[in-house]
Design a protein around this motif. Structure first.
Motif, PDB file in Angstrom:
ATOM      1  N   VAL A 130       0.860  -1.183   0.000  1.00 57.99           N
ATOM      2  CA  VAL A 130       0.000   0.000   0.000  1.00 57.99           C
ATOM      3  C   VAL A 130       0.890   1.225   0.000  1.00 57.99           C
ATOM      4  O   VAL A 130       1.640   1.455   0.945  1.00 57.99           O
ATOM      5  N   GLU A 131       0.805   2.043  -1.014  1.00 61.09           N
ATOM      6  CA  GLU A 131       1.638   3.244  -1.104  1.00 61.09           C
ATOM      7  C   GLU A 131       0.825   4.482  -1.471  1.00 61.09           C
ATOM      8  O   GLU A 131       1.098   5.568  -0.996  1.00 61.09           O
ATOM      9  N   THR A 132      -0.163   4.359  -2.324  1.00 66.49           N
ATOM     10  CA  THR A 132      -0.894   5.520  -2.813  1.00 66.49           C
ATOM     11  C   THR A 132      -2.244   5.645  -2.115  1.00 66.49           C
ATOM     12  O   THR A 132      -2.723   4.700  -1.462  1.00 66.49           O
ATOM     13  N   GLN A 133      -2.856   6.830  -2.302  1.00 70.86           N
ATOM     14  CA  GLN A 133      -4.166   7.077  -1.731  1.00 70.86           C
ATOM     15  C   GLN A 133      -5.213   6.178  -2.358  1.00 70.86           C
ATOM     16  O   GLN A 133      -6.133   5.707  -1.688  1.00 70.86           O
ATOM     17  N   ALA A 134      -5.054   5.874  -3.640  1.00 70.08           N
ATOM     18  CA  ALA A 134      -6.024   5.003  -4.313  1.00 70.08           C
ATOM     19  C   ALA A 134      -5.974   3.589  -3.748  1.00 70.08           C
ATOM     20  O   ALA A 134      -7.021   2.932  -3.586  1.00 70.08           O
TER      21      ALA A 134
ATOM     22  N   VAL B 157      -7.821   3.534  -0.423  1.00 78.71           N
ATOM     23  CA  VAL B 157      -9.274   3.499  -0.599  1.00 78.71           C
ATOM     24  C   VAL B 157      -9.712   2.115  -1.084  1.00 78.71           C
ATOM     25  O   VAL B 157     -10.765   1.594  -0.678  1.00 78.71           O
ATOM     26  N   GLU B 158      -8.887   1.490  -1.961  1.00 82.54           N
ATOM     27  CA  GLU B 158      -9.225   0.152  -2.452  1.00 82.54           C
ATOM     28  C   GLU B 158      -9.244  -0.854  -1.301  1.00 82.54           C
ATOM     29  O   GLU B 158     -10.110  -1.726  -1.242  1.00 82.54           O
ATOM     30  N   LYS B 159      -8.285  -0.742  -0.397  1.00 86.73           N
ATOM     31  CA  LYS B 159      -8.273  -1.632   0.769  1.00 86.73           C
ATOM     32  C   LYS B 159      -9.512  -1.414   1.626  1.00 86.73           C
ATOM     33  O   LYS B 159     -10.116  -2.382   2.106  1.00 86.73           O
ATOM     34  N   PHE B 160      -9.924  -0.160   1.788  1.00 87.54           N
ATOM     35  CA  PHE B 160     -11.134   0.151   2.558  1.00 87.54           C
ATOM     36  C   PHE B 160     -12.360  -0.486   1.893  1.00 87.54           C
ATOM     37  O   PHE B 160     -13.248  -1.042   2.562  1.00 87.54           O
ATOM     38  N   THR B 161     -12.394  -0.463   0.561  1.00 87.02           N
ATOM     39  CA  THR B 161     -13.538  -1.015  -0.164  1.00 87.02           C
ATOM     40  C   THR B 161     -13.570  -2.536  -0.049  1.00 87.02           C
ATOM     41  O   THR B 161     -14.651  -3.142   0.134  1.00 87.02           O
ATOM     42  N   LYS B 162     -12.425  -3.195  -0.151  1.00 87.36           N
ATOM     43  CA  LYS B 162     -12.391  -4.652  -0.067  1.00 87.36           C
ATOM     44  C   LYS B 162     -12.847  -5.149   1.300  1.00 87.36           C
ATOM     45  O   LYS B 162     -13.510  -6.190   1.399  1.00 87.36           O
ATOM     46  N   LEU B 163     -12.479  -4.405   2.346  1.00 82.54           N
ATOM     47  CA  LEU B 163     -12.935  -4.796   3.674  1.00 82.54           C
ATOM     48  C   LEU B 163     -14.447  -4.718   3.778  1.00 82.54           C
ATOM     49  O   LEU B 163     -15.082  -5.541   4.453  1.00 82.54           O
TER      50      LEU B 163
ATOM     51  N   ALA C 242     -12.922  -1.848   8.555  1.00 81.88           N
ATOM     52  CA  ALA C 242     -12.861  -0.763   7.563  1.00 81.88           C
ATOM     53  C   ALA C 242     -12.776   0.599   8.251  1.00 81.88           C
ATOM     54  O   ALA C 242     -12.029   1.489   7.801  1.00 81.88           O
ATOM     55  N   LEU C 243     -13.512   0.754   9.326  1.00 78.46           N
ATOM     56  CA  LEU C 243     -13.435   2.028  10.064  1.00 78.46           C
ATOM     57  C   LEU C 243     -12.050   2.227  10.661  1.00 78.46           C
ATOM     58  O   LEU C 243     -11.475   3.325  10.593  1.00 78.46           O
ATOM     59  N   VAL C 244     -11.498   1.184  11.255  1.00 78.56           N
ATOM     60  CA  VAL C 244     -10.164   1.299  11.843  1.00 78.56           C
ATOM     61  C   VAL C 244      -9.138   1.609  10.754  1.00 78.56           C
ATOM     62  O   VAL C 244      -8.229   2.437  10.940  1.00 78.56           O
TER      63      VAL C 244
ATOM     64  N   ASN D  45      -5.433   5.638   8.357  1.00 77.94           N
ATOM     65  CA  ASN D  45      -4.883   6.231   7.140  1.00 77.94           C
ATOM     66  C   ASN D  45      -5.514   7.587   6.806  1.00 77.94           C
ATOM     67  O   ASN D  45      -5.470   8.031   5.665  1.00 77.94           O
ATOM     68  N   GLN D  46      -6.121   8.218   7.810  1.00 81.08           N
ATOM     69  CA  GLN D  46      -6.629   9.581   7.697  1.00 81.08           C
ATOM     70  C   GLN D  46      -7.762   9.724   6.685  1.00 81.08           C
ATOM     71  O   GLN D  46      -7.950  10.791   6.094  1.00 81.08           O
ATOM     72  N   LEU D  47      -8.524   8.647   6.468  1.00 82.44           N
ATOM     73  CA  LEU D  47      -9.720   8.731   5.625  1.00 82.44           C
ATOM     74  C   LEU D  47     -10.919   9.076   6.509  1.00 82.44           C
ATOM     75  O   LEU D  47     -11.857   8.287   6.685  1.00 82.44           O
TER      76      LEU D  47
END
Length: 609
Positions: A329-333, A336-342, A351-353, A358-360
């Motif tokens: 994981v390096e970029t902002q995209a 967000v993709e990791k957040f979506t997969k969770l 996903a909240l954690v 990561n400041q989302l």
């Protein structure tokens, strides 16, 4: 022998006694130093020394010269009776002071001193003044012409010659007084006996005090501000000059004082009207620098999994739920993709954690708002924990949460930072609860006042519409703008504070012409008028008296009777400074201005009532 307007000469020499001449204090009292006869004789009048000698003889054992066995009190009483009878004979012309000694010594008999007083019609004090006017300083000899006779026991102690009354002053001197129209009156020393004519000089106080800081401060102010020929540009120019010359911007207090003057400029420009965003803009302009508030990591106890557990899920480790190896994981995209997969697998808590770590915060807050209230509060607390304690965003979020911000309780400390951004964010973002906004601003003002930042506290009180109080009421939050009423009155009622208060009142009248601040109108403007008169500006002082009179006449007849009499007294002394009165014919100059006559009638009605 007495005349109307003069004292009875007998009253100048009452019978000596313990009760009136020298009141007892204690039997342990002893004179500090026993002066010889010449010192006692030189410093006081004859009658007083006459009683002093007998007082000391009747009280101090060393001065008792009566025969052995004779009681000192009896000796003193006999001296008292002798002195009283002698004084009565002199009052009727039957004897003279010192006649016994004078006849025994063969000296010619001189007129009695009391008889001289009777013939001249002067009391002892008036005769003493006449000795000074006759210029007796050059002829007065302090050395006694005859010694004291301490060997006689049958009569009182007297001098061998008639004494000269000592001068009140050792030499002619200048007498002065302050005139009512800003003059210093000098009566120069002169010697009428030598043919010198008296000379009276009139000096202008304005010319004498030229160049002093106090006079320049009074002359620079364009008051009174109620006159018709005043333009508000003159008031704004004066405020700008005070900012330039009177505020040290290198100090916190100087910046706070500058902020008050800038607020008065803003009110004057906008005719006394102002909204919260206007004050917020002024606050941010006055900030020396914008502090950079560092963001922090969310509190560890809010994020659930420990750091070692998250470390086990780093790239290269198989995810047991998805069965895949997570990418780097390096970029902002990718975040967000990791957040979506969770969320694909229904792991909302994870996903909240992940979003919080990561400041989302936008994703986390929106997701938690669609969940239960406890989860939303948990995410919101995690978000606010990333902000610095003194961040203005903390102040705003705490206010929106229905609490008095922590900044209102901690501002004014050097470690907390500047208070202006916190007040600016409160003024610009009013919440629905107006009482909460008011309480937060007042609390901030109280905190600043407790730290000694009076100007900053008064700025907060003005934003909260706190009314002005009185000097004696310590519970009131302010009495004069920019000056603490919890200090001594001489330090409280400074000229600058009175001028600043008058400008604020002028700005209020631009919006509401009939509005005025009664405590300021009556008391402090009268004090300011007195200072103008003391510095040689009587015409300007009379204008203030006229303005105060107009305010008093609009009040109830019984309101402020003492201050009304003070205004009348000052105006009667300054009325000849009115150019309209000076232009009247001589036969009409005894008339007084209409406003002064009305106030005099009001005072007379109050006294009669």
């Amino acid at each position: 022998f007495s005349r109307q307007g003069y004292e009875n000469p007998h009253r100048q020499y009452p019978a000596a006694g313990y009760g009136n001449g020298y009141p007892y204090q204690s039997h342990q009292w002893q004179p500090v130093a026993w002066q010889d006869d010449r010192d006692l004789r030189q410093g006081e009048s004859y009658g007083k020394n006459y009683r002093d000698q007998h007082y000391y003889r009747g009280y101090h054992p060393n001065l008792a010269t009566g025969p052995p066995g004779q009681d000192r009190t009896q000796t003193y009483n006999s001296h008292e009776e002798s002195y009283t009878s002698t004084a009565r004979r002199e009052g009727t012309g039957e004897g003279t002071l010192g006649s016994g000694v004078g006849e025994a010594g063969g000296q010619p008999k001189e007129p009695s001193l009391l008889l001289q007083y009777h013939e001249s019609g002067l009391s002892s004090s008036s005769h003493e003044l006449s000795q000074y006017i006759r210029d007796g300083a050059d002829h007065y000899d302090p050395v006694l012409t005859g010694p004291w006779d301490v060997g006689q026991t049958g009569g009182p102690l007297v001098s061998t010659s008639t004494p000269a009354v000592p001068l009140k002053f050792p030499q002619p001197h200048t007498a002065l007084c302050f005139g009512a129209r800003g003059h210093l009156v000098l009566v120069c020393p002169h010697r009428p006996a030598e043919g010198q004519l008296p000379r009276v000089e009139l000096h202008s106080l304005e010319a004498i005090l030229h160049g002093t800081e106090e006079l320049e401060e009074l002359q620079a102010f364009p008051g009174p501000l109620a006159r018709e020929d005043l333009h508000k540009v003159d008031v704004m120019t004066f405020c700008q000059q005070k900012i330039t010359t009177g505020c040290d911007l290198s100090t916190q207090r100087g910046r706070d004082s500058s902020l008050l003057w800038k607020l008065l400029v803003l009110l004057c420009r906008q005719n006394g009207s102002m909204v919260g965003s206007d004050a917020a803009e002024l606050l941010m302009q006055d900030c020396r620098r914008h502090d950079k508030y560092k963001r922090q990591e969310p509190a560890a106890n809010l994020l659930g999994p420990a750091d070692d557990e998250w470390a086990s899920r780093q790239p290269g480790t198989l995810d047991l739920i998805t069965g895949e190896v997570p990418p780097v994981v390096e970029t902002q995209a990718q975040i967000v993709e990791k957040f979506t997969k969770l969320l694909y697998y229904g792991r909302k808590k994870d996903a909240l954690v992940w979003a919080m770590r990561n400041q989302l915060w936008g994703h986390a807050l929106f997701l938690s708002s669609k969940m239960d209230a406890r989860t939303y509060s948990w995410v919101l607390t995690g978000f606010t924990s990333t902000l610095a304690t003194n961040d203005p965003l903390q102040t705003l979020f705490q206010l929106m949460s229905g609490r008095v911000p922590q900044a209102a309780l901690c501002c004014g400390d050097a470690t907390w930072g500047d208070w202006r951004p916190h007040l600016a964010v409160i003024l610009s973002n009013k919440v629905g609860d107006t009482e909460l906004n008011h309480r937060a601003i007042v609390t901030m003002g109280d905190t600043l006042a407790s730290k000694g930042a009076v100007e900053a506290a008064h700025f907060c009180y003005l934003m909260a519409d706190i009314p002005f109080g009185y000097f004696g009421a310590k519970a009131d939050r302010m009495a004069l703008l920019g000056s603490s009423h919890r200090q001594a009155f001489s330090q409280f009622a400074r000229t600058e504070a009175i001028q600043r208060m008058e400008i604020f009142e002028y700005c209020q009248q631009l919006r509401q012409p009939e509005s005025f601040l009664l405590p300021f109108q009556v008391v402090y403007k009268l004090l300011y008028a007195s200072r103008l008169a003391d510095h040689g500006l009587p015409a300007q002082a009379l204008q203030y008296c006229e303005h105060i009179c107009g305010v008093l006449l609009r009040q109830e007849p019984a309101a402020h009777p003492v201050l009304a009499r003070q205004v009348v007294r000052l105006a009667e002394r300054l009325k000849l400074s009115d150019p309209l009165l000076l232009e009247m014919p001589e036969q009409d100059q005894a008339l007084e201005p209409d406003w002064l006559e009305q106030l005099q009638a009001r005072c007379w009605e109050c006294e009669v009532r």
